[in-house]
Each structure stands twice: as C-alpha cells, then as structure tokens.
Design an enzyme around this catalytic site. Structure first.
Site, PDB file in Angstrom:
ATOM      1  N   CYS A 113      19.667 -21.904 -20.359  1.00  0.00           N
ATOM      2  CA  CYS A 113      20.228 -22.107 -22.241  1.00  0.00           C
ATOM      3  C   CYS A 113      20.727 -24.160 -22.253  1.00  0.00           C
ATOM      4  CB  CYS A 113      20.463 -21.557 -23.486  1.00  0.00           C
ATOM      5  SG  CYS A 113      19.216 -20.196 -22.879  1.00  0.00           S
ATOM      6  N   HIS A 253      23.345 -26.086 -27.753  1.00  0.00           N
ATOM      7  CA  HIS A 253      21.882 -25.453 -28.373  1.00  0.00           C
ATOM      8  C   HIS A 253      21.215 -24.414 -28.931  1.00  0.00           C
ATOM      9  CE1 HIS A 253      19.444 -22.041 -26.241  1.00  0.00           C
ATOM     10  NE2 HIS A 253      20.521 -21.594 -26.037  1.00  0.00           N
ATOM     11  N   ASN A 283      15.148 -20.473 -30.421  1.00  0.00           N
ATOM     12  CA  ASN A 283      15.824 -20.215 -29.376  1.00  0.00           C
ATOM     13  C   ASN A 283      14.949 -20.320 -27.946  1.00  0.00           C
ATOM     14  OD1 ASN A 283      17.289 -20.140 -27.068  1.00  0.00           O
ATOM     15  ND2 ASN A 283      18.288 -18.280 -27.572  1.00  0.00           N
TER      16      ASN A 283
HETATM   17  O1  UT7 Z   1      20.226 -18.970 -25.317  1.00  0.00           O
HETATM   18  C1  UT7 Z   1      21.295 -17.810 -24.817  1.00  0.00           C
HETATM   19  C2  UT7 Z   1      22.453 -17.378 -25.472  1.00  0.00           C
HETATM   20  N1  UT7 Z   1      22.177 -16.321 -26.629  1.00  0.00           N
HETATM   21  C3  UT7 Z   1      22.379 -15.425 -27.507  1.00  0.00           C
HETATM   22  O2  UT7 Z   1      23.903 -17.132 -27.664  1.00  0.00           O
HETATM   23  C4  UT7 Z   1      22.563 -15.141 -28.222  1.00  0.00           C
HETATM   24  C5  UT7 Z   1      23.818 -13.925 -28.453  1.00  0.00           C
HETATM   25  N2  UT7 Z   1      23.845 -12.795 -29.539  1.00  0.00           N
HETATM   26  C6  UT7 Z   1      24.216 -12.717 -31.076  1.00  0.00           C
HETATM   27  O3  UT7 Z   1      23.289 -13.973 -31.650  1.00  0.00           O
HETATM   28  C7  UT7 Z   1      23.961 -12.277 -31.708  1.00  0.00           C
HETATM   29  O4  UT7 Z   1      23.980 -10.863 -30.832  1.00  0.00           O
HETATM   30  C8  UT7 Z   1      22.347 -11.167 -31.897  1.00  0.00           C
HETATM   31  C9  UT7 Z   1      21.371 -12.329 -32.886  1.00  0.00           C
HETATM   32  C10 UT7 Z   1      21.547 -10.440 -30.667  1.00  0.00           C
HETATM   33  C11 UT7 Z   1      22.535  -9.893 -32.682  1.00  0.00           C
HETATM   34  O5  UT7 Z   1      23.254  -9.848 -34.145  1.00  0.00           O
HETATM   35  P1  UT7 Z   1      24.155  -8.906 -34.051  1.00  0.00           P
HETATM   36  O6  UT7 Z   1      25.291  -9.180 -35.792  1.00  0.00           O
HETATM   37  O7  UT7 Z   1      25.422  -9.545 -32.525  1.00  0.00           O
HETATM   38  O8  UT7 Z   1      23.753  -7.558 -33.927  1.00  0.00           O
HETATM   39  P2  UT7 Z   1      23.765  -6.381 -33.294  1.00  0.00           P
HETATM   40  O9  UT7 Z   1      23.494  -7.024 -32.357  1.00  0.00           O
HETATM   41  O10 UT7 Z   1      25.183  -5.723 -33.595  1.00  0.00           O
HETATM   42  O11 UT7 Z   1      23.251  -4.824 -34.323  1.00  0.00           O
HETATM   43  C12 UT7 Z   1      23.605  -4.684 -35.815  1.00  0.00           C
HETATM   44  C13 UT7 Z   1      22.769  -4.213 -36.318  1.00  0.00           C
HETATM   45  C14 UT7 Z   1      22.012  -2.802 -35.873  1.00  0.00           C
HETATM   46  O12 UT7 Z   1      21.800  -1.534 -36.237  1.00  0.00           O
HETATM   47  P3  UT7 Z   1      23.294  -0.674 -36.400  1.00  0.00           P
HETATM   48  O13 UT7 Z   1      23.065  -0.194 -35.131  1.00  0.00           O
HETATM   49  O14 UT7 Z   1      24.413  -1.199 -36.778  1.00  0.00           O
HETATM   50  O15 UT7 Z   1      22.452   0.293 -37.789  1.00  0.00           O
HETATM   51  C15 UT7 Z   1      20.758  -3.253 -35.510  1.00  0.00           C
HETATM   52  O16 UT7 Z   1      20.826  -2.369 -34.433  1.00  0.00           O
HETATM   53  O17 UT7 Z   1      21.255  -4.680 -36.946  1.00  0.00           O
HETATM   54  C16 UT7 Z   1      20.324  -4.030 -36.234  1.00  0.00           C
HETATM   55  N3  UT7 Z   1      19.629  -4.954 -35.207  1.00  0.00           N
HETATM   56  C17 UT7 Z   1      18.422  -5.314 -36.500  1.00  0.00           C
HETATM   57  N4  UT7 Z   1      18.447  -4.723 -37.520  1.00  0.00           N
HETATM   58  C18 UT7 Z   1      17.031  -5.343 -37.850  1.00  0.00           C
HETATM   59  C19 UT7 Z   1      19.252  -5.763 -34.566  1.00  0.00           C
HETATM   60  N5  UT7 Z   1      18.255  -6.750 -33.706  1.00  0.00           N
HETATM   61  C20 UT7 Z   1      17.779  -6.474 -35.386  1.00  0.00           C
HETATM   62  C21 UT7 Z   1      16.902  -6.552 -36.021  1.00  0.00           C
HETATM   63  N6  UT7 Z   1      16.410  -7.006 -36.940  1.00  0.00           N
HETATM   64  N7  UT7 Z   1      15.944  -8.106 -35.243  1.00  0.00           N
END
Ligand code: UT7
Length: 326
Positions: A113, A253, A283
């Site tokens: 990225c 980004h 993204n």
């Molecule tokens: O381009 C390269 C750089 N990349 C980035 O900058 C990405 C960096 N990371 C992020 O943007 C975030 O960490 C994510 C968007 C990938 C994830 O967001 P988050 O708020 O950190 O969510 P999480 O992974 O902590 O998940 C929270 C909950 C989980 O459920 P439980 O365990 O709390 O029941 C996940 O299973 O959300 C659930 N979850 C979803 N639910 C519905 C994860 N993905 C999804 C989804 N839809 N797509």
C-alpha cells in the site's frame, strides 16, 4: 531541478459491488462494514481487466491530459502487489508493450500500500539524476484475484483499479519536494501472501486453500497504521517547516476511515484536511493514493501551489509519504 506531477488519471472497473450485494455471499452486513471501515462499495475487475490492462488505460488518460505523446515517456514504473505474472515479467513491461513505446526502461515496485509513494520518489530520483525526463508512475491492483471470498475479515475490505501520474521536470520548491520511505520487516507476517514464494512454495495436496490468499492480522495492522500515519505526517511537516494550517490536503492510503480518524485526532489535524474516498473504492493498495488524486483532480480540488502530503502504510510492513507542491 526536481520532478512534479504534470497530470493524473485513473481506470476504474465498471462492476461496482455494494456492501448489500456482498453480504448476500459473505457473512457480513452493510452496517458492520460501514461502521468498522467507512467502506460502502468496491469496484471489481473482470477477467479481461488485468492489472496491465487497467494500468495501460490509466496511462493513456494521463498522457492525454498532459498533452504528451507515448513517445515522450522515458520510463514506466508500476507499483503493484498483484502483477499479471507472479514473479516476472514486470507488469510495467506489459504496459510498455500495450502502449507500443520502444527504447525505454520499465520496472515494478513491490511496496504494497506504500508502493505509489515509493514509485513517486524513485521517479523523482531518476529525473534528478538526469536518467529520464518524463516518467509514468502507475499504482494498480487486482486484489479481488488474491482475496479469500470466504473470509469476511478481508473480503469486505478490498477493491480493484488503477491510478497514474506523469512526472516531468520542475524547478526546485515545486513538485515532489520531499519523501519519507520506511520499512519494518519484522512485521512481514502481519499482512502477506503466505504461500507461493520460494521460501514457502505451493505444494499440491498439502497447501491449505486459505493460504493461497491475502492473510491479515487486522488489529496488528490497524495499530501500526495509526502510529505510522501520525509519524509520517509529523515528520514531513517538521522537515519542511510546515504547520497543519499550511497543508491543503493529506491524501492517505484509503484502508479504513477509523484509522484516519484516530490519526487525525493524535496529530491534531482536522479531518477536513484528509481526502477520503474508500466509501466508493474500498482499499486498492498501491492504487488508492493515485485514485484519490485523480478523483480530486476531476472535482477541480487540486490547484497550482497547493501543499499536499501523501501517506502510505501496509504490507511489508511498509510506510512513507511525499510532500508535493502541486
Ligand atoms: O491496506 C493495508 C492496511 N490494512 C489496514 O490498514 C487494515 C487494518 N485493520 C482494520 O482496518 C481492522 O482491523 C478491520 C477492519 C480489518 C477489522 O475491524 P475491527 O474493528 O478490528 O474488527 P475485529 O477484527 O476486532 O472483529 C470484531 C468482530 C469479531 O466478532 P466477535 O469476535 O467480536 O464476535 C469479528 O468476527 O467483528 C467480526 N467481524 C465481522 N462481522 C461482520 C470481522 N469481520 C466482519 C465482517 N462482518 N466483515
């Protein structure tokens, strides 16, 4: 003498997939995606829309806008992590073939990225060294081809597209004034393609299906992204004697709205200074910054003399930014 951006262009695949459409096949919802990322749609390339095809179309637009012919180009730099061919030839070579330009150099940059940020600085260096006069720098991705559509943690995040600029010589104090290029290789395993290289080859019958796609430890990358966003913006401002008031736009980004919001609060820079378009394109890794610049250009937001910072961060882990006087 330095190098500046003479024009900006883009290519966006026509197929637009909304969160609602995606949630019919992936266990997710529009509400979750919007509140956790700020993403509303993504554009997905067809089979015909390879990276080299999208990059070539963006290059044609950028040359036309600059009033330049293909024969004015000395070097093509393509930033991508989804090249047409995995190891070689470079996608830049296919763009050279598609445009039909002879006697020039071309190569790919693989900095995820941050690829476009790296590409701009490499282009500037080649112009400063006198190696080239006019350089196409293209950021292009077909992330849909390496996305695991069964993994809701990544499937909702990515999109395809290409953005391009043509760099030409400019007088000192204009154009790309400064760049910061950084890497933290200890984080190589936070966001990567686990299988397929020479260290971890694909073994038929043994390699798990999920290892053939992008792997990301979302939380780890999120924390890194907020930290380095602030670091890069502050460093570029400090090195160039700028205050937040002096900066017209920060073009980050486009990974996640929340990352930018957290960075803006920490850096004490108003959100209005950050240009965001992940709502429409999600993204697109190497393509996201030039896609944003192309959209800003179409909207007439970019004016001569404006002070713009780019900031990239992603797999590698790589990060960096450019200070551009438009
Ligand atoms: O381009 C390269 C750089 N990349 C980035 O900058 C990405 C960096 N990371 C992020 O943007 C975030 O960490 C994510 C968007 C990938 C994830 O967001 P988050 O708020 O950190 O969510 P999480 O992974 O902590 O998940 C929270 C909950 C989980 O459920 P439980 O365990 O709390 O029941 C996940 O299973 O959300 C659930 N979850 C979803 N639910 C519905 C994860 N993905 C999804 C989804 N839809 N797509």
């Amino acid at each position: 003498m330095t190098a500046g951006i003479a024009s900006v262009g883009s290519y966006i695949p026509a197929r637009r997939v909304s969160n609602e459409e995606l949630s019919k096949t992936v266990d997710t919802s529009d509400e979750w995606i919007r509140t956790h990322t700020g993403i509303g749609n993504r554009h997905i390339a067809s089979d015909k829309e390879t990276c080299s095809y999208m990059a070539t179309e963006a290059a044609k637009e950028v040359l036309e806008k600059a009033g330049m012919s293909k024969d004015d180009v000395d070097i093509i730099i393509v930033a991508t992590i989804t090249p047409d061919y995995r190891d070689f030839p470079a996608t830049a070579n296919l763009v050279q073939r598609n445009l039909g330009i002879g006697n020039i150099g071309s190569f790919d940059v693989k900095a995820a990225c941050t690829g476009f940020v790296y590409g701009l600085e490499l282009g500037r260096g080649l112009i400063l060294a006198g190696t080239a006069k006019n350089i196409l720098v293209i950021g292009v991705e077909k992330l849909s081809a390496i996305t695991n559509w069964n993994d809701r943690g990544t499937a909702v995040l990515f999109g395809d597209g290409a953005g391009a600029v043509v760099l030409t010589p400019r007088v000192k104090g204009e154009g790309i004034v400064d760049s910061v290029l950084r890497t933290d290789g200890t984080g190589y395993d936070a966001l990567n393609m686990p299988i397929g290289g020479t260290a971890t080859p694909f073994i038929p019958g043994e390699t798990p299906e999920e290892d053939l796609y992008i792997y990301m430890d979302g939380q780890r990358v999120y924390n890194f992204a907020v930290k380095v966003n602030v670091e890069i913006v502050m460093e570029l401002m400090k090195r160039n004697g700028l205050t937040a008031d002096d900066v017209d736009y920060i073009v980050p980004h486009q990974a996640n709205y929340r990352i930018i919001l957290a960075a803006s609060r920490r850096a004490k820079i108003p959100m209005e200074k950050y240009y965001l378009n992940m709502e429409e394109f999600a993204n697109t890794s190497s393509a996201s910054i030039p896609l944003a610049l192309a959209e800003m250009d179409r909207k007439g937001l970019l004016k001569k003399g404006m002070k713009i910072l780019t900031v990239g961060f992603g797999g590698g882990l790589t990060y960096g930014g450019n200070y551009i006087v438009w």
